[in-house]
Enzyme design. Structure first.
Site, PDB file in Angstrom:
ATOM      1  N   LYS A 169       0.895  -1.171   0.000  1.00 63.99           N
ATOM      2  CA  LYS A 169       0.000   0.000   0.000  1.00 63.99           C
ATOM      3  C   LYS A 169       0.926   1.212   0.000  1.00 63.99           C
ATOM      4  O   LYS A 169       1.479   1.584   1.030  1.00 63.99           O
ATOM      5  CB  LYS A 169      -0.880  -0.014   1.259  1.00 63.99           C
ATOM      6  CG  LYS A 169      -2.190   0.721   1.140  1.00 63.99           C
ATOM      7  CD  LYS A 169      -2.078   2.202   0.810  1.00 63.99           C
ATOM      8  CE  LYS A 169      -1.687   3.054   1.982  1.00 63.99           C
ATOM      9  NZ  LYS A 169      -1.457   4.470   1.608  1.00 63.99           N
ATOM     10  N   GLU A 242       9.385   1.308  10.742  1.00 64.19           N
ATOM     11  CA  GLU A 242      10.495   2.207  10.376  1.00 64.19           C
ATOM     12  C   GLU A 242       9.933   3.618  10.452  1.00 64.19           C
ATOM     13  O   GLU A 242       9.222   4.050   9.542  1.00 64.19           O
ATOM     14  CB  GLU A 242      10.977   1.908   8.949  1.00 64.19           C
ATOM     15  CG  GLU A 242      11.662   0.569   8.769  1.00 64.19           C
ATOM     16  CD  GLU A 242      13.094   0.557   9.287  1.00 64.19           C
ATOM     17  OE1 GLU A 242      13.499   1.527   9.959  1.00 64.19           O
ATOM     18  OE2 GLU A 242      13.793  -0.427   9.029  1.00 64.19           O
ATOM     19  N   CYS A 276      14.211  10.505   6.272  1.00 61.29           N
ATOM     20  CA  CYS A 276      14.151  10.092   7.676  1.00 61.29           C
ATOM     21  C   CYS A 276      15.523  10.200   8.325  1.00 61.29           C
ATOM     22  O   CYS A 276      15.637  10.411   9.518  1.00 61.29           O
ATOM     23  CB  CYS A 276      13.620   8.663   7.783  1.00 61.29           C
ATOM     24  SG  CYS A 276      14.585   7.475   6.837  1.00 61.29           S
ATOM     25  N   GLU A 374      10.362  16.298  14.495  1.00 62.86           N
ATOM     26  CA  GLU A 374      10.896  16.075  13.154  1.00 62.86           C
ATOM     27  C   GLU A 374      10.463  17.248  12.267  1.00 62.86           C
ATOM     28  O   GLU A 374       9.283  17.595  12.224  1.00 62.86           O
ATOM     29  CB  GLU A 374      10.345  14.762  12.597  1.00 62.86           C
ATOM     30  CG  GLU A 374      11.064  14.314  11.349  1.00 62.86           C
ATOM     31  CD  GLU A 374      10.530  12.981  10.817  1.00 62.86           C
ATOM     32  OE1 GLU A 374       9.316  12.765  10.868  1.00 62.86           O
ATOM     33  OE2 GLU A 374      11.349  12.180  10.346  1.00 62.86           O
TER      34      GLU A 374
HETATM   35  P1  NAD Z   1       2.619   8.819   7.192  1.00 62.44           P
HETATM   36  O1  NAD Z   1       2.763   8.164   8.508  1.00 62.44           O
HETATM   37  O2  NAD Z   1       1.716   9.963   7.068  1.00 62.44           O
HETATM   38  O3  NAD Z   1       2.118   7.754   6.097  1.00 62.44           O
HETATM   39  C1  NAD Z   1       2.837   6.573   5.819  1.00 62.44           C
HETATM   40  C2  NAD Z   1       1.913   5.552   5.179  1.00 62.44           C
HETATM   41  O4  NAD Z   1       0.926   5.154   6.139  1.00 62.44           O
HETATM   42  C3  NAD Z   1       1.137   6.085   3.979  1.00 62.44           C
HETATM   43  O5  NAD Z   1       1.105   5.079   2.997  1.00 62.44           O
HETATM   44  C4  NAD Z   1      -0.250   6.334   4.541  1.00 62.44           C
HETATM   45  O6  NAD Z   1      -1.280   6.261   3.595  1.00 62.44           O
HETATM   46  C5  NAD Z   1      -0.361   5.204   5.539  1.00 62.44           C
HETATM   47  N1  NAD Z   1      -1.346   5.414   6.613  1.00 62.44           N
HETATM   48  C6  NAD Z   1      -1.783   6.576   7.145  1.00 62.44           C
HETATM   49  N2  NAD Z   1      -2.675   6.324   8.134  1.00 62.44           N
HETATM   50  C7  NAD Z   1      -2.803   4.992   8.224  1.00 62.44           C
HETATM   51  C8  NAD Z   1      -3.554   4.111   9.063  1.00 62.44           C
HETATM   52  N3  NAD Z   1      -4.366   4.568  10.008  1.00 62.44           N
HETATM   53  N4  NAD Z   1      -3.423   2.783   8.880  1.00 62.44           N
HETATM   54  C9  NAD Z   1      -2.586   2.290   7.957  1.00 62.44           C
HETATM   55  N5  NAD Z   1      -1.859   3.059   7.120  1.00 62.44           N
HETATM   56  C10 NAD Z   1      -1.958   4.397   7.259  1.00 62.44           C
HETATM   57  O7  NAD Z   1       4.097   9.196   6.714  1.00 62.44           O
HETATM   58  P2  NAD Z   1       4.534   9.992   5.403  1.00 62.44           P
HETATM   59  O8  NAD Z   1       4.192  11.423   5.567  1.00 62.44           O
HETATM   60  O9  NAD Z   1       4.091   9.269   4.197  1.00 62.44           O
HETATM   61  O10 NAD Z   1       6.132   9.799   5.469  1.00 62.44           O
HETATM   62  C11 NAD Z   1       6.965  10.625   6.203  1.00 62.44           C
HETATM   63  C12 NAD Z   1       7.361   9.985   7.511  1.00 62.44           C
HETATM   64  O11 NAD Z   1       7.944   8.723   7.268  1.00 62.44           O
HETATM   65  C13 NAD Z   1       8.411  10.785   8.261  1.00 62.44           C
HETATM   66  O12 NAD Z   1       8.114  10.780   9.629  1.00 62.44           O
HETATM   67  C14 NAD Z   1       9.696   9.997   7.995  1.00 62.44           C
HETATM   68  O13 NAD Z   1      10.706  10.160   8.960  1.00 62.44           O
HETATM   69  C15 NAD Z   1       9.178   8.608   7.971  1.00 62.44           C
HETATM   70  N6  NAD Z   1      10.105   7.739   7.262  1.00 62.44           N
HETATM   71  C16 NAD Z   1      10.815   6.821   7.959  1.00 62.44           C
HETATM   72  C17 NAD Z   1      11.731   6.029   7.297  1.00 62.44           C
HETATM   73  C18 NAD Z   1      12.549   4.992   8.017  1.00 62.44           C
HETATM   74  O14 NAD Z   1      13.102   4.150   7.341  1.00 62.44           O
HETATM   75  N7  NAD Z   1      12.647   5.017   9.334  1.00 62.44           N
HETATM   76  C19 NAD Z   1      11.927   6.176   5.926  1.00 62.44           C
HETATM   77  C20 NAD Z   1      11.172   7.128   5.241  1.00 62.44           C
HETATM   78  C21 NAD Z   1      10.261   7.906   5.914  1.00 62.44           C
END
Ligand code: NAD
Length: 524
Positions: A169, A242, A276, A374
């Site tokens: 997803k 992650e 990240c 962040e």
């Molecule tokens: P987000 O948490 O808003 O969304 C991530 C994913 O989760 C999306 O696909 C979203 O549609 C889905 N999602 C949202 N609500 C959900 C729910 N209730 N149930 C299931 N899925 C749901 O994050 P984002 O804005 O897409 O990405 C940025 C964040 O990701 C930053 O905090 C960044 O640090 C983190 N990140 C971490 C890593 C790592 O490897 N640690 C890598 C890249 C990004």
């Protein structure tokens, strides 16, 4: 009979963040479509696993070849959908995936094969033990928008080579890259039901968690990660999380200012700070503070902000207006609390532009949101320290623990300090690039997550560990079976002395007392 009841169809829209042009609208998969995808994946997984690892490795190599052939096209699509400069798309997405495919193709067989387990306990010497690694079945992957190709791809490749089926997803902002990944995998020979993409928003992600997947690999924010952990706990679904980071960079008093300032500027502004692993907090020894700030400011000034498709662009747009507003709110808070703005601090262009100027802030403190939350934008906040211990304390004063870096001319000193920092990864004299090292496990401590992706440990997350214990003497009753009594108890005391007694004499006496244990009569 016609009905006027309208069923609202949710859609996701892929937009070029540099131009605002709509690339494509796609309907979100419904809950029943997600369930059906997982059911198809489950059926297909068995054959995929039974096909054997050599076949899966061959497909991985074909995928690597196809990706290499299409590298420019894929990188351009990434730039269009996520905004990063084309060269960054090649470097931080395509190269990372090519290398991961190579790592897995080369090592998966050795890392996944059965492992003999020698037994220390004398009572168990008659058994042959081995550890087996079995695929979970169907792995769900929920991914973010900031690395829309390399994150789902590296995780999917590991899951697939281990014999799992995968349902991804992707982020609602970057569905096209996940669909592109699917095309490449199909062209390489992955059956359609073994790898599927369910496009959608958070509700689609929630549907995936509630479907019959066997494990979830989630990458995203801490906020969503916590929600997911709760939903997963309700059905004991194993998860890898992650999550976000607030990575500190420590510049020690013997660091090379010219090199460290270049590292800081790249580490803070790569992908417009939306990484990240990006440098989110910078601590510099007071003796180097002003020259370091001067160098960062002059380097930030040289960076060209613009559309990532233009070859001269260093810093592309942020993904979304919402993201820019978050940076602005943190900047406002920092300025109100006395931070010193050296360069940047505003949008580039007029109106609701997604372009934010590379920003260097001095004299920040841990009371400011910009040093605690962040930021995920092109901001480098810098603070001075006097003692190494103080720098370590400041680095560890965070709810996050994804990665960190230490900069020094003395590697041994840097490594000693790095060992004291609470993070999943610490680099000495570099930053961010650990994501491009396929052998390096990736993941955080504290709020930055649970579990690992990449490398050996990332592959281990894709398998269940099974212990197989096989008795070599099937015709003999075990020594510990019924038929207890005082004589057996004395033999067992001796047996324990034989194995664990201090001194040779005690062990020899133990051996004599327990001598009859293997041939004990009267076992039921
Ligand atoms: P987000 O948490 O808003 O969304 C991530 C994913 O989760 C999306 O696909 C979203 O549609 C889905 N999602 C949202 N609500 C959900 C729910 N209730 N149930 C299931 N899925 C749901 O994050 P984002 O804005 O897409 O990405 C940025 C964040 O990701 C930053 O905090 C960044 O640090 C983190 N990140 C971490 C890593 C790592 O490897 N640690 C890598 C890249 C990004």
């Amino acid at each position: 009979m016609a009905t006027d009841v309208q069923i609202a169809v949710r859609k996701v829209v892929s937009v070029n963040p540099a131009t605002g042009a709509v690339l494509r609208e796609i309907e979100c998969a419904s809950e029943s479509e997600v369930q059906a995808a997982v059911a198809r994946a489950r059926t297909a997984q068995q054959e995929w696993y039974e096909a054997g690892i050599s076949k899966r490795v061959a497909i991985l190599r074909r995928f690597q070849h196809l990706l290499h052939e299409k590298k420019s096209e894929i990188a351009r699509l990434i730039t269009q959908e996520a905004g990063k400069p084309y060269v960054e798309a090649l470097l931080t997405e395509v190269l990372v995936v090519l290398d991961a495919a190579g790592f897995l193709a080369k090592n998966a067989y050795g890392l996944l094969r059965d492992e003999a387990v020698p037994h220390g306990n004398l009572a168990m010497k008659a058994k042959a033990g081995r550890i087996m690694r079995e695929p979970y079945g169907v792995i769900g992957i929920i991914s973010p928008w900031n690395y829309p190709f390399s994150i789902p791809a590296t995780e999917s490749l590991a899951a697939l080579v281990a014999g799992n089926a995968v349902v991804v997803k992707p982020s609602e902002l970057t569905s096209l890259m996940a669909l592109e990944l699917a095309s490449l995998l199909y062209a390489a020979g992955v059956p359609k039901d073994v790898f599927q993409v369910v496009v959608g928003d958070g509700a689609t992600g929630a549907a995936l968690i509630h479907s019959e997947i066997d494990k979830l690999i989630f990458t995203g924010s801490v906020q969503t990660g916590k929600r997911i952990a709760q939903a997963a706990a309700a059905r004991l679904l194993p998860v890898v999380l992650e999550l976000g980071g607030k990575d500190p960079m420590l510049v020690l008093d013997d660091a090379d200012v010219e090199v460290a300032s270049s590292g800081a500027v790249w580490g803070a502004f790569v992908n417009a700070g939306q990484a990240c692993l990006s440098v989110e907090r910078c601590y510099v020894h007071r003796s180097l503070y002003e020259p370091f700030l001067e160098a960062c400011m002059s380097k930030a000034r040289q960076l060209r902000v613009g559309d990532g498709m233009e070859a001269e662009t260093d810093v592309g747009p942020m993904i979304h207006e919402r993201q820019v507003r978050n940076v602005e709110a943190q900047m406002e808070d920092a300025m109100a609390r006395g931070a010193r703005l050296l360069i940047g601090g505003a949008r580039v262009g007029r109106g609701a532009s997604n372009f934010y100027a590379p920003t260097v802030l001095a004299d920040v403190t841990h009371e400011m949101r910009i040093m605690r939350e962040e930021t995920f934008g092109p901001v480098l906040p810098v603070m001075a320290f006097d003692q190494d211990d103080e720098a370590v304390r400041l680095a560890n004063d965070s709810e996050y623990g994804l990665a960190a870096s230490v900069w020094t001319r003395d590697r041994a000193r840097g490594e000693a300090l790095a060992a004291r920092i609470h993070a999943g990864t610490v680099m000495v004299n570099d930053t961010v690039s650990c994501f491009g090292i396929s052998e390096a496990p990736h993941g955080g401590v504290k709020a930055s997550g649970i579990g690992r992706t990449h490398g050996r440990f990332g592959l281990e997350e894709m398998v269940r560990i099974k212990y197989m214990g096989s008795d070599r003497l099937p015709g003999i009753k075990k020594i510990w079976w019924y038929g207890y009594g005082a004589a057996f108890a004395r033999q067992m005391e001796g047996f324990l002395d034989l194995q664990f007694g201090r001194g040779l004499g005690r062990r020899v006496r133990g051996a004599m007392r327990s001598a009859g244990v293997y041939v004990r009569k009267g076992r039921v």
